[in-house]
Design a protein around this motif. Sequence first.
Motif, mmCIF file in Angstrom:
data_model
loop_
_atom_site.group_PDB
_atom_site.id
_atom_site.type_symbol
_atom_site.label_atom_id
_atom_site.label_comp_id
_atom_site.label_asym_id
_atom_site.label_seq_id
_atom_site.Cartn_x
_atom_site.Cartn_y
_atom_site.Cartn_z
ATOM 1 N N ASP A 1 14.365 1.820 5.483
ATOM 2 C CA ASP A 1 14.036 3.191 5.104
ATOM 3 C C ASP A 1 14.484 3.580 3.693
ATOM 4 N N VAL A 2 14.512 2.622 2.766
ATOM 5 C CA VAL A 2 14.825 2.927 1.368
ATOM 6 C C VAL A 2 13.609 3.633 0.763
ATOM 7 N N ASP B 1 0.807 -1.222 0.000
ATOM 8 C CA ASP B 1 0.000 0.000 0.000
ATOM 9 C C ASP B 1 0.839 1.270 0.000
ATOM 10 N N ASN B 2 2.061 1.185 0.522
ATOM 11 C CA ASN B 2 2.884 2.394 0.641
ATOM 12 C C ASN B 2 3.835 2.599 -0.540
ATOM 13 N N LEU B 3 3.832 1.658 -1.487
ATOM 14 C CA LEU B 3 4.808 1.699 -2.581
ATOM 15 C C LEU B 3 4.141 2.128 -3.889
ATOM 16 N N ALA C 1 7.072 5.240 -0.401
ATOM 17 C CA ALA C 1 8.298 4.984 -1.163
ATOM 18 C C ALA C 1 7.930 4.828 -2.635
ATOM 19 N N TYR C 2 8.957 4.881 -3.494
ATOM 20 C CA TYR C 2 8.735 4.846 -4.937
ATOM 21 C C TYR C 2 9.615 3.788 -5.606
#
Length: 629
Positions: free
Chosen positions: A291-292, A199-201, A321-322
Amino acid sequence: MISILKKYWGYDSFRGIQKDIIDSITAGKDTLGLMPTGGGKSVTFQVPALAKPGLCIVITPLIALMKDQVEHLRDRGINAVAIYSGMSHDEILKTLENCIFSDVKLLYISPERLASELFQVKVRRMRVSFITVDEAHCISQWGYDFRPSYLHIAEIRKIIPNAPVLALTATATPEVVDDIQKQLLFKEPNVFRMSFKRDNLAYVVRTTADKTAELVHILKNTQGSSIVYVRSRKRTKEIAELLASQEISSTYYHAGLEHSTKEQRQDQWQAGQIRVMVATNAFGMGIDKPDVRTVIHIDLPSSIEAYFQEAGRAGRDGMKAYAVLLYNNSDRHKLLKRIDDTFPEKDYIKKVYDHLAYFFQIGVGSGEGYTFEFNIDKFCTAFGHFPTRVNAALTILQRAGYIEYEPDPDNQSRVKFILSRDELYRLGENSKDEETVTTALLRSYGGLFVDYHYIDEGFVAQEANLSHTAVYQALKTLSKKHIIDFIPRRNIPIIKYTRDREDGCDIIISKEVYEHRKEQFARRITAMLNYTANDRKCRSRQLLSYFGEKKSAKCSQCDVCLSHSSDYMSEEMLQPAKEQITALLSDRCHHNLSEVANLPLDSLIIDEALEQLLADEVIYNDGNTVILA
């Protein structure tokens, strides 16, 4: 189980499917766990290993991961050991004996070591609770990262038939899931799946004529730690130097670097001393840096599996993050060319087999068991070949069973003292560097007066506070003085004949080895190209669909979702149209698109509903007609 989790890891509860997997393997069932990168795989075998009597054998190809996990387990008071390349015979023997007679709970071992007679003899005497197979997709010949050494696991299962198997992977298509269970001799199918959705990527494909300029632009406009993936070792250094010239802190990493150099750069990056790691795909497996913020691919990987795993190293802390894939018009040609480069014609493979015999002077009917160092550049010069195609031909010959081919052996330097300790101390004419290196060797390694030991020249350089070059020269001089015997590190490929040489025209390259694998490889290439070209379907949904998750929501954060955000209508608006379209197609006959267009609905809503149904593979488009899937 919770008490063990709390005592050693400090957690009050399990995550996702961890408990389901643990309950399954604890009950003695062969178990396959599909968990995304960062899903907590290690807990699923470490916790039951402590709960069950005996030891757990953990098979993994990642030496860095072995060392890291063993160190962390020992810090928690857990008795764990590892066997990997670079250890002496005595060290391996001692470790295996401890597994038999001591309270060792986890034994980490590489798949290559499973075939050794020493291990197969000793494992019979161990009380093995279960076997864990990490990176389990490597056992499938239909997977993107097949490793022949994984096939030895089936032999170990036969030696200790009562030990169940826990297989773990973060990347497996439905076909590979079935093959893993077959190859690992599962008594019955037993799979636990965790959604691969992140969900965060945010996944992004960015088309650009100038990839390096775009890379610099992205890094200058984002913050935090990054990984930049490229295909060649040469490019890692070039891109790292380019970024440094733009005042972006960076270093590079590939398989050809020495252990100490890899560890130093990895440690600097993980500690945040260096922001960007430019690397080949040798970097990342087993790396636990939460934390990348960005993972950027300059070159297209050869498969969705490889891309998904590498991109998944971003944002493991759950923060935004991307994962960015840079693409231009030449990429399609380059990627398609990899098919022919990876699978040269059979006649060419047979020619390479014959030329190999001429190169090593192996006659027909002889050669079985012979091992040679293989200078690929010299070979290519002698017979007019190109290294890429020779490497591919040798890989296929290995799969066909004619040779064993190790293209990138990790042969560390070896040292043994020729003089006794007393004689050494009486010497007085050595230079300061030679004395410093001698002291560093004796301080860092035991048993050097008894047998050869692998050493890491970079580590010795750190201990001696000298440059790598100075250490190498000192070792060479000490060897010339007959104080030590120094065998330098060699990165020359190794070839072993597994059967007597035949005429090239007589060797058999089966369909399973060649045609079927080429077809699979081509399909993976096509899937990768389709992913980059499909700018209508959510990137996350494309990836999840590839791995068998057909029903998933739009991520609303990838480049596709954002570019169409103004076009998208609410699900509430579209659902009636979807229902009417599927009702029209429920007879499973082909219907002309004009029939769909004539439904009593707004044309824009019909168009969007059709797009989503096609993207979700609920319906298929066949020219001017559509049909229910």
